[in-house]
Motif scaffolding. Sequence first.
Motif: not given
Lengths: 100, 475, 472
Positions: C157, C160, C162, C165, C212-213
């Motif tokens: 993640v 970048e 995906t 995850s 996640a971001s």
Amino acid sequence: MTEPLSREDVSHVAKLARLRLTEEELVRYTEQLGKILVHAQDLNSLDLAGVAPTAHPFGLVNVVRQDEVHPSIDPAAVLAEAPDAEDGRFAVPRIVGEAP
Amino acid sequence: MSLPNGWEMVIGLEVHTELKTKTKLFCGCANAFGSAPNTQVCPICLGLPGSLPVMNERAVELAMAIGFALNCTIQDSTFHRKNYFYPDMPKDYQISQYDVPINAHGYLTLPDGFRVSIERAHMEEDTGKTTHLGTSGRIHGADRSLVDYNRSGVPLVEIVSGPDIRTSQQARDYVAELRAILIAIGASDGRMEEGSLRVDANVSVRKADAPFGTRCEIKNLNSLRSLQRAIEYEALRQIEVLEDGGKIRQETRHWDEDRGETSTLRVKEEAEDYRYFREPDLVDLAPDQAWRDRVKAGLPRLPAERRGLIESLLGELSDAQRDAVATIVDQGLDEYVLGVADAKGDVSLALARTANEIAANVAGRTNLSVANFVATVAMEQLGQLSATQAKTVLGELLESGGDPAAIAKAKGFEQLSSDTLSVTVGELIEANPDEWQRFKDGDDKLAQFFIGLVMKATKGQANGKAVIAELQSRR
Amino acid sequence: MKTAQQIANDVRAGESALVAVEASLAAIKARNEELNVFLYVDEDGARTAAEAVDAKVRRGEDPGLLAGVPIALKDNMCTTGIPTTCSSKILEGWKPPYNATVVDMLAAQGAISMGKTNLDEFAMGSSTENSAFGPTRNPLDPTRVPGGSSGGSAAAVAAEMTPLSLGSDTGGSIRQPAALCGLVGVKPTYGLVSRYGLIAFASSLDQIGPFASTVTDAALLLEAISGHDPMDSTSLPEPAPSLVAHVNDGVAGKRIALVRELVEGADDAVVASVNRAVEVLKDAGATIVELSIPELHLGLSAYYLIAPAEASSNLARYDGVRFGNRIDGDDVTAMMEATRTAGFGAEVKRRIMLGTYALSAGYFDAYYGQALKVRTRMIEAFAAAYQQADMIIGATTPSVAFTFGSKTNDPMAMYLNDVFTIPTNLAGEAALSVPFGTGEADLPIGVQLLGPGRSEARLFAAARVLEIADGR
């Protein structure tokens, strides 16, 4: 609980766990595990008399399923991952000693 | 068998029974005997990484039923892992119950009234099956082994008796009674030969009232006969060792049925370190009162009670009759005898016909209704059928069903009229005056002599009881 | 890069799922060799799955919460026919015959699995240096570790590759790499997410959770994988909670406890970030209380007995009989020993031996038994704290991402990395790490929010407040 473990302890534990250690590993693991166990002695700083052990975070009980047959997996797929197989079965080298 | 020189046996039995569920203990694979290898397996019973167990509700209920039947305390219980490496154990640990089993502190009463304590009856999973390749077929000398996991994860209950048993006959009676109970409550099919019921015997010897001696555990007991023989052999072996000044080593021994002896399988050098700990993938069992009540209410009458009922209908009974009662209760044939009793028929006759004719063809019972059995017994009792004819009619009913009267007619079992019988008896008395005189003088044994002659003359169509009645009337 | 929420919205609006999938594949190709994030990339499977999502959209069917969103899976989750290694030589090449429940749930929600990510062998480690297939590098500074054990999933993640995850968290294995890689990472309440098909490290502690971001994306992913699973006896009985809907609930009126033991010993920059986060939450309407929970000091010791004990048993099945690699031996015991000796790495062996020792006769009461009692006290102490507060705030890790090799020679130093995250696992409760501020070399710092069981929605709402204040 004041004595960290001995080299013989580590050797015995490795045997129980089906691991072989070299002499050098035996020395290293004895030292490292000893350090961890010495640190673990801080657990005795609390008065734990009468405290019940927790083996599980939540008190769920009676989780059961119905007695209903579900399809088994394709035997070919099962044995495809076997390191050795013969006659529909998993093959292993000779077994020394009976099961407990 | 009695032991020499004041020695006494001390026996405790560990009985493993596979439970008669549709599926395994922790997964939905079929629990069935005799399928092709590794066709009843899934990630769970193969112990594949990531798989998790989920408890079979029916297995819990059967375990509770066993507890009720053995007068146990049914308690909230936990599951543990017993850790050891063995190729028939897919996870290399067995999920079992350890310090808090589902059933504890019960007892089983033998037919003679002797009470054997039950320490516990706990749930666990079965292992896979190993075949040893090589010359002997046994573990020693094999160079390769093959594993089939169809049996892996089949639900087991292990029933552990106290060390209360003192003779090999008691051990046999205990297993026979336990097996009858397990079959009666639908927990097991009780097949020792197939291994669905497995018995291990802990045997030691001592002088009366001395402390318990060192015990040996005997395995591979595949029949009641093996159990009894193995215990007797082992007790005598131990006595011989002790009388020679030797010591008994605590060990596991294998019973060889062909050679009739036990031999060392595994010496217990020290207590095995199984590293038991709570199974984190399962939650506890805490059956509430409603669940317990439901299981208890579903229990059928147990063999002891059923035997008592039939015996009470018979009054005084011989050893042979006692065995016959045990046989029909074991095989679940009570309804035939009870049916005759309800119809106010001859219970003793019903018992004999059930224990002999029906027990010889248990599979045929689906063809034989209780009503037809009652009718056949009544025909025999009334003298309309001889014993031989009644047996033939029952055989036919068990084989292919039908109506007893119609079968009797078709077979030509027309009953001799009392007039014909009277004429025949009269003729035979005239032909054998000396014997008749002795009978008249009180020698009852001669009744059999005349019955034999009548049977011969009528080609077996006469009824023995009717002949006796005729003879008595002329005496 | 688009967020997961944006991708799912675009796909539902008719954009082909292949767009995001090709972008993901390109990003993987660009940096995977350098960073060693993915152990296996399922190019064909991803494209096929994307086409299936497109077909669903065309047919007017609901393509799911995560329609067309590329996702990376930690390689300790079983995937049918796709190698699942746990980053161990002992499982190299093993293809499971079944999917983990989460894998099926993701597919049902339209997510596209891109492949399997690197981890510390059997999830044992805090740096991803213990992988049999080489370490993963931190995308923010490749001279440093991404944290562990879910280092590959965090790096996927952060680089970048995906937008989402999955990792697993036994003592901090999601929150710690999330902190070190500047991501949101969640350790859900024990039992919220099914463990079926997650290769066990320590069964009573393991839990799958999202990376996640953004806070919203993390909530979205957790919502998609939560809910009762009849295949997991320890799965909570209720359906998935509503999480995304509460992300913007704020913290007004909430009582938040700053717990001294959860910042003690951390670097100055980390302590400063936590203090600044406290101010932000206070400004947003929360009431702040300061608490001490002395029992938290014992978490590390209890954890390093309980987790290895369970692991020693969970890892017994790698015996060369039914699956995975085998090294031959004269008899079955020799074969098992040879297989395990060659197949397991040093850290795994260390923990198996520690756990075997802790469970063995004569030591059980002194070590394992004692640790279980401390666990009870930990749960009671948290419960008492949650009488006074709705959630707890502290640091996730004592420092920012460290350099390779700096802690590998001293297991105890490595274990100390988990000191703030372990207590939540022992208690079976919920916690997350959210990036807030930076420290040494401009590397991200994670702030940890902890709550009682089933408090995820509340934690996400607080994390969102911090995220906005941090300018994201």
